[in-house]
Design a protein around this motif. Structure first.
Motif, PDB file in Angstrom:
ATOM      1  N   UNK A  44       9.551   5.696  -0.730  1.00  0.00           N
ATOM      2  CA  UNK A  44       9.891   5.218   0.610  1.00  0.00           C
ATOM      3  C   UNK A  44       9.775   3.703   0.687  1.00  0.00           C
ATOM      4  N   UNK A  45       8.731   3.167   0.068  1.00  0.00           N
ATOM      5  CA  UNK A  45       8.557   1.712   0.044  1.00  0.00           C
ATOM      6  C   UNK A  45       9.742   1.040  -0.655  1.00  0.00           C
TER       7      UNK A  45
ATOM      8  N   UNK B 110       0.837  -1.195   0.000  1.00  0.00           N
ATOM      9  CA  UNK B 110       0.000   0.000   0.000  1.00  0.00           C
ATOM     10  C   UNK B 110       0.871   1.243   0.000  1.00  0.00           C
ATOM     11  N   UNK B 111       0.384   2.289  -0.640  1.00  0.00           N
ATOM     12  CA  UNK B 111       0.924   3.630  -0.437  1.00  0.00           C
ATOM     13  C   UNK B 111      -0.269   4.555  -0.234  1.00  0.00           C
ATOM     14  N   UNK B 112      -0.018   5.694   0.406  1.00  0.00           N
ATOM     15  CA  UNK B 112      -1.091   6.671   0.579  1.00  0.00           C
ATOM     16  C   UNK B 112      -0.495   8.051   0.771  1.00  0.00           C
ATOM     17  N   UNK B 113      -1.254   9.045   0.352  1.00  0.00           N
ATOM     18  CA  UNK B 113      -0.856  10.438   0.500  1.00  0.00           C
ATOM     19  C   UNK B 113      -1.993  11.152   1.216  1.00  0.00           C
ATOM     20  N   UNK B 114      -1.770  11.492   2.467  1.00  0.00           N
ATOM     21  CA  UNK B 114      -2.835  12.088   3.282  1.00  0.00           C
ATOM     22  C   UNK B 114      -3.228  13.481   2.805  1.00  0.00           C
ATOM     23  N   UNK B 115      -2.438  14.077   1.910  1.00  0.00           N
ATOM     24  CA  UNK B 115      -2.812  15.373   1.344  1.00  0.00           C
ATOM     25  C   UNK B 115      -3.689  15.220   0.102  1.00  0.00           C
ATOM     26  N   UNK B 116      -3.755  14.003  -0.439  1.00  0.00           N
ATOM     27  CA  UNK B 116      -4.516  13.758  -1.669  1.00  0.00           C
ATOM     28  C   UNK B 116      -5.873  13.122  -1.405  1.00  0.00           C
ATOM     29  N   UNK B 117      -5.918  12.193  -0.451  1.00  0.00           N
ATOM     30  CA  UNK B 117      -7.131  11.419  -0.179  1.00  0.00           C
ATOM     31  C   UNK B 117      -7.300  11.266   1.336  1.00  0.00           C
ATOM     32  N   UNK B 118      -8.495  10.851   1.737  1.00  0.00           N
ATOM     33  CA  UNK B 118      -8.795  10.689   3.152  1.00  0.00           C
ATOM     34  C   UNK B 118      -8.818   9.208   3.518  1.00  0.00           C
ATOM     35  N   UNK B 119      -8.122   8.872   4.589  1.00  0.00           N
ATOM     36  CA  UNK B 119      -8.055   7.499   5.091  1.00  0.00           C
ATOM     37  C   UNK B 119      -8.465   7.530   6.561  1.00  0.00           C
ATOM     38  N   UNK B 120      -9.746   7.356   6.867  1.00  0.00           N
ATOM     39  CA  UNK B 120     -10.213   7.500   8.251  1.00  0.00           C
ATOM     40  C   UNK B 120      -9.467   6.631   9.255  1.00  0.00           C
TER      41      UNK B 120
ATOM     42  N   UNK C 138      -0.596  -2.933  -6.112  1.00  0.00           N
ATOM     43  CA  UNK C 138      -1.139  -2.129  -5.018  1.00  0.00           C
ATOM     44  C   UNK C 138      -2.553  -2.594  -4.685  1.00  0.00           C
ATOM     45  N   UNK C 139      -2.807  -2.781  -3.405  1.00  0.00           N
ATOM     46  CA  UNK C 139      -4.133  -3.195  -2.929  1.00  0.00           C
ATOM     47  C   UNK C 139      -4.789  -2.024  -2.213  1.00  0.00           C
ATOM     48  N   UNK C 140      -6.054  -1.811  -2.514  1.00  0.00           N
ATOM     49  CA  UNK C 140      -6.794  -0.668  -1.960  1.00  0.00           C
ATOM     50  C   UNK C 140      -6.506  -0.504  -0.475  1.00  0.00           C
ATOM     51  N   UNK C 141      -6.444   0.765  -0.054  1.00  0.00           N
ATOM     52  CA  UNK C 141      -5.974   1.066   1.304  1.00  0.00           C
ATOM     53  C   UNK C 141      -7.051   1.714   2.163  1.00  0.00           C
ATOM     54  N   UNK C 142      -8.318   1.347   1.941  1.00  0.00           N
ATOM     55  CA  UNK C 142      -9.431   1.801   2.786  1.00  0.00           C
ATOM     56  C   UNK C 142      -9.559   3.319   2.811  1.00  0.00           C
ATOM     57  N   UNK C 143      -9.703   3.902   1.619  1.00  0.00           N
ATOM     58  CA  UNK C 143      -9.972   5.339   1.554  1.00  0.00           C
ATOM     59  C   UNK C 143     -11.372   5.624   2.064  1.00  0.00           C
ATOM     60  N   UNK C 144     -11.663   6.900   2.277  1.00  0.00           N
ATOM     61  CA  UNK C 144     -12.985   7.298   2.745  1.00  0.00           C
ATOM     62  C   UNK C 144     -14.054   6.901   1.738  1.00  0.00           C
TER      63      UNK C 144
ATOM     64  N   UNK D 268      -8.944   7.080  -5.628  1.00  0.00           N
ATOM     65  CA  UNK D 268      -7.720   6.380  -5.252  1.00  0.00           C
ATOM     66  C   UNK D 268      -7.089   5.722  -6.471  1.00  0.00           C
ATOM     67  N   UNK D 269      -7.904   5.069  -7.278  1.00  0.00           N
ATOM     68  CA  UNK D 269      -7.388   4.398  -8.470  1.00  0.00           C
ATOM     69  C   UNK D 269      -6.768   5.403  -9.436  1.00  0.00           C
ATOM     70  N   UNK D 270      -7.434   6.529  -9.641  1.00  0.00           N
ATOM     71  CA  UNK D 270      -6.903   7.557 -10.549  1.00  0.00           C
ATOM     72  C   UNK D 270      -5.575   8.095 -10.040  1.00  0.00           C
ATOM     73  N   UNK D 271      -5.454   8.299  -8.722  1.00  0.00           N
ATOM     74  CA  UNK D 271      -4.208   8.786  -8.139  1.00  0.00           C
ATOM     75  C   UNK D 271      -3.088   7.763  -8.328  1.00  0.00           C
ATOM     76  N   UNK D 272      -3.381   6.485  -8.097  1.00  0.00           N
ATOM     77  CA  UNK D 272      -2.381   5.431  -8.280  1.00  0.00           C
ATOM     78  C   UNK D 272      -1.936   5.343  -9.737  1.00  0.00           C
ATOM     79  N   UNK D 273      -2.864   5.533 -10.644  1.00  0.00           N
ATOM     80  CA  UNK D 273      -2.524   5.515 -12.069  1.00  0.00           C
ATOM     81  C   UNK D 273      -1.544   6.648 -12.395  1.00  0.00           C
ATOM     82  N   UNK D 274      -1.759   7.799 -11.804  1.00  0.00           N
ATOM     83  CA  UNK D 274      -0.838   8.920 -12.038  1.00  0.00           C
ATOM     84  C   UNK D 274       0.544   8.614 -11.469  1.00  0.00           C
ATOM     85  N   UNK D 275       0.586   8.013 -10.284  1.00  0.00           N
ATOM     86  CA  UNK D 275       1.868   7.619  -9.691  1.00  0.00           C
ATOM     87  C   UNK D 275       2.592   6.651 -10.614  1.00  0.00           C
ATOM     88  N   UNK D 276       1.864   5.669 -11.126  1.00  0.00           N
ATOM     89  CA  UNK D 276       2.465   4.651 -11.989  1.00  0.00           C
ATOM     90  C   UNK D 276       2.972   5.238 -13.297  1.00  0.00           C
ATOM     91  N   UNK D 277       2.240   6.187 -13.846  1.00  0.00           N
ATOM     92  CA  UNK D 277       2.664   6.809 -15.096  1.00  0.00           C
ATOM     93  C   UNK D 277       3.975   7.552 -14.933  1.00  0.00           C
TER      94      UNK D 277
END
Length: 294
Positions: free
Chosen positions: A44-45, A9-19, A59-65, A72-81
């Motif tokens: 970092x990973x 998993x990766x996550x960016x707390x400034x991009x998406x919400x992960x309760x 990448x496996x979904x990381x329980x976004x809001x 989340x998928x669109x953000x991961x696609x941008x990271x991958x590109x």
């Protein structure tokens, strides 16, 4: 050593919400999650991999809001590109929702999406309970599950051993859908009674040819794990499912709370060091590449 990591998993707390990362330290199965309550990047990973060459990742979904699954998928696609990984995505969809068909179609339009995960763990102990209901008994959810096959989407299944009989029935009824059991079936103890109950449940599930297993998450289940403690779980899983249906995975950054990347993958390597090079190639990268088509 080349590996494919099919569960991170990766996550960016400034991009998406992960309760689960922002509403207070967790006290669930993985304990206090304070160390990972921060943005965790792909860089970092990869920097933690040490002597292991992480050639590809899933990448496996990381329980976004709620409602942010497509984001989340669109953000991961941008990271991958930009960075070349993740090579595949297991996205989220609530299969019990009336919007499930539209959401699945939306996820499928992203080139790297290979499957769906909706966490199914239920338990009488609130600290171990992840799901609001037993989805495998919900007719709407079962109808949603049936939509996966036509879209060539696999399903990552996170359950406890007590749910495996229902999972086996689901697998038999949907034998055209690839099911990937997460985290070695999440055994709840390593004492003989718990091990035997886990093994019996895994044995029934292993009879379903469309089910494969990620050998992962054992640190999450046993925080003080050692190589010898997890060895029986790894070897029994491989005995039941075979190397063609087993793949090692990190579950980082969650499992980074319990060991380093080097320690974890060295333990995997030691546990299967007596197997043939062909079998080792399968569990370290080939099975994941085939299942997730990367």
């Amino acid at each position: 050593m080349k590996i494919v990591d099919p569960h991170f998993h990766i996550w960016d707390l400034s991009q998406l919400s992960y309760p689960w990362l922002t509403t207070g330290p967790s006290t669930g199965v993985f304990g206090d999650n304070t160390p990972i309550r921060k943005t965790c990047t792909l860089g970092e990973y990869l920097a933690q991999s040490g002597s292991f060459h992480v050639a590809k990742t899933v990448h496996v979904e990381a329980a976004v809001a709620q409602g942010q699954d497509l984001q989340e998928t669109a953000w991961l696609e941008r990271v991958a590109q930009v960075q070349g990984q993740p090579n595949a995505i297991v996205a989220y969809c609530d299969l019990s929702s009336e919007a499930a068909k539209a959401k699945l179609d939306g996820q499928r339009r992203t080139t790297r999406v290979r499957g769906i995960r909706q966490i199914l763990n239920t338990h009488d102990d609130e600290l171990l309970n992840f799901a609001p209901q037993e989805f495998m008994e919900n007719d709407l959810w079962l109808e949603g599950f049936e939509l996966l096959s036509a879209r060539d989407l696999s399903f990552d299944m996170q359950i406890y051993p007590s749910q495996m009989a229902a999972a086996a029935q689901l697998a038999r009824q949907n034998n055209g859908t690839r099911i990937v059991l997460n985290h070695t079936g999440m055994p709840l103890g390593h004492d003989p009674a718990s091990f035997n109950a886990w093994r019996a449940a895994m044995s029934e599930l292993s009879l379903c040819d469309n089910v494969s297993v990620k050998i992962s998450g054992l640190g999450m289940m046993f925080h003080d794990w050692t190589t010898e403690m997890i060895r029986p779980f790894v070897r029994e899983t491989m005995k039941l499912f075979g190397a063609d249906r087993c793949m090692f995975a990190s579950n980082f950054p969650v499992d980074s709370m319990f060991s380093t990347f080097e320690t974890l993958w060295t333990a995997y390597r030691d546990i299967v060091s007596d197997l043939s090079s062909a079998e080792q190639d399968k569990v370290f990268h080939q099975t994941a590449e085939r299942i997730y088509r990367i």
